[in-house]
Scaffold this motif. Structure first.
Motif, PDB file in Angstrom:
ATOM      1  N   TYR A 179      16.381  -6.032   8.928  1.00 53.59           N
ATOM      2  CA  TYR A 179      15.462  -4.943   9.275  1.00 53.59           C
ATOM      3  C   TYR A 179      14.107  -5.190   8.631  1.00 53.59           C
ATOM      4  O   TYR A 179      13.968  -6.032   7.746  1.00 53.59           O
ATOM      5  CB  TYR A 179      16.003  -3.590   8.796  1.00 53.59           C
ATOM      6  N   ARG A 180      13.129  -4.412   9.073  1.00 60.04           N
ATOM      7  CA  ARG A 180      11.819  -4.373   8.417  1.00 60.04           C
ATOM      8  C   ARG A 180      11.500  -2.912   8.170  1.00 60.04           C
ATOM      9  O   ARG A 180      11.763  -2.060   9.010  1.00 60.04           O
ATOM     10  CB  ARG A 180      10.741  -5.008   9.282  1.00 60.04           C
ATOM     11  N   GLY A 181      10.952  -2.612   7.026  1.00 58.94           N
ATOM     12  CA  GLY A 181      10.616  -1.238   6.684  1.00 58.94           C
ATOM     13  C   GLY A 181       9.123  -1.003   6.794  1.00 58.94           C
ATOM     14  O   GLY A 181       8.320  -1.863   6.440  1.00 58.94           O
ATOM     15  N   TYR A 182       8.764   0.176   7.303  1.00 55.30           N
ATOM     16  CA  TYR A 182       7.363   0.540   7.463  1.00 55.30           C
ATOM     17  C   TYR A 182       7.117   1.918   6.877  1.00 55.30           C
ATOM     18  O   TYR A 182       7.954   2.807   6.975  1.00 55.30           O
ATOM     19  CB  TYR A 182       6.983   0.546   8.952  1.00 55.30           C
ATOM     20  N   ILE A 237      13.148  -0.722  11.019  1.00 51.12           N
ATOM     21  CA  ILE A 237      13.198  -1.290  12.365  1.00 51.12           C
ATOM     22  C   ILE A 237      14.251  -2.383  12.401  1.00 51.12           C
ATOM     23  O   ILE A 237      14.198  -3.335  11.631  1.00 51.12           O
ATOM     24  CB  ILE A 237      11.826  -1.889  12.771  1.00 51.12           C
ATOM     25  N   PHE A 238      15.219  -2.218  13.285  1.00 52.43           N
ATOM     26  CA  PHE A 238      16.253  -3.219  13.510  1.00 52.43           C
ATOM     27  C   PHE A 238      16.004  -3.813  14.884  1.00 52.43           C
ATOM     28  O   PHE A 238      15.616  -3.092  15.801  1.00 52.43           O
ATOM     29  CB  PHE A 238      17.651  -2.586  13.465  1.00 52.43           C
ATOM     30  N   LYS A 252       0.835  -1.205   0.000  1.00 53.52           N
ATOM     31  CA  LYS A 252       0.000   0.000   0.000  1.00 53.52           C
ATOM     32  C   LYS A 252       0.872   1.259   0.000  1.00 53.52           C
ATOM     33  O   LYS A 252       0.649   2.183  -0.790  1.00 53.52           O
ATOM     34  CB  LYS A 252      -0.921  -0.010   1.214  1.00 53.52           C
ATOM     35  N   GLY A 253       1.877   1.299   0.868  1.00 53.99           N
ATOM     36  CA  GLY A 253       2.752   2.462   0.942  1.00 53.99           C
ATOM     37  C   GLY A 253       3.496   2.718  -0.355  1.00 53.99           C
ATOM     38  O   GLY A 253       3.599   3.852  -0.817  1.00 53.99           O
TER      39      GLY A 253
END
Length: 136
Positions: A126-129, A103-104, A37-38
């Motif tokens: 990491y994960r990206g938001y 996010i790490f 979506k982003g």
């Protein structure tokens, strides 16, 4: 075929592939959903830099930044022989301080990062938001 239609079809295919490849659990599906979506929102909101520079309604500070970026880009092509591709030809005002948040994470008392693995893209630490509101 219009660009927006191509993008929708592409992201629909990616979403289907993710679900079919066995992604289980609400958190995983919601993570992929916010990511798609982003990305789609940003791609759909892009504006052509040349048009922004030429548009008299573009604020002067933004016009100056876009003109500077275009001049730097042209220098890179002409003098550094970098490829003349679509990089830095579009602009999006996301209306916030950051486009994404990374996010790490590591276990308590550890410096070894946790890794997350994704179909097609592989494993990353990491994960990206696209929003500060992060799912647990």
């Amino acid at each position: 075929m219009p660009w927006a239609t191509v993008m929708r079809a592409f992201f629909r295919s990616v979403a289907t592939m993710i679900v079919v490849s066995g992604v289980a659990g609400c958190t995983s599906i919601s993570y992929y959903a916010q990511s798609l979506k982003g990305h789609v929102e940003i791609m759909a909101a892009r504006q052509d830099v040349g048009e922004l520079i030429d548009d008299p309604s573009t604020p002067g500070t933004l016009r100056a930044r876009m003109a500077s970026a275009s001049a730097i880009r042209q220098f890179a092509i002409d003098e550094l022989a970098l490829p003349d591709n679509n990089s830095y030809r579009s602009y999006v005002d996301v209306g916030r301080d950051a486009v994404t948040w990374a996010i790490f994470a590591a276990s308590e008392f550890s410096l070894t990062p946790r890794t997350w693995c994704f179909p097609v893209f592989g494993c990353v630490p990491y994960r990206g938001y696209f929003s500060k509101k992060v799912c647990d």
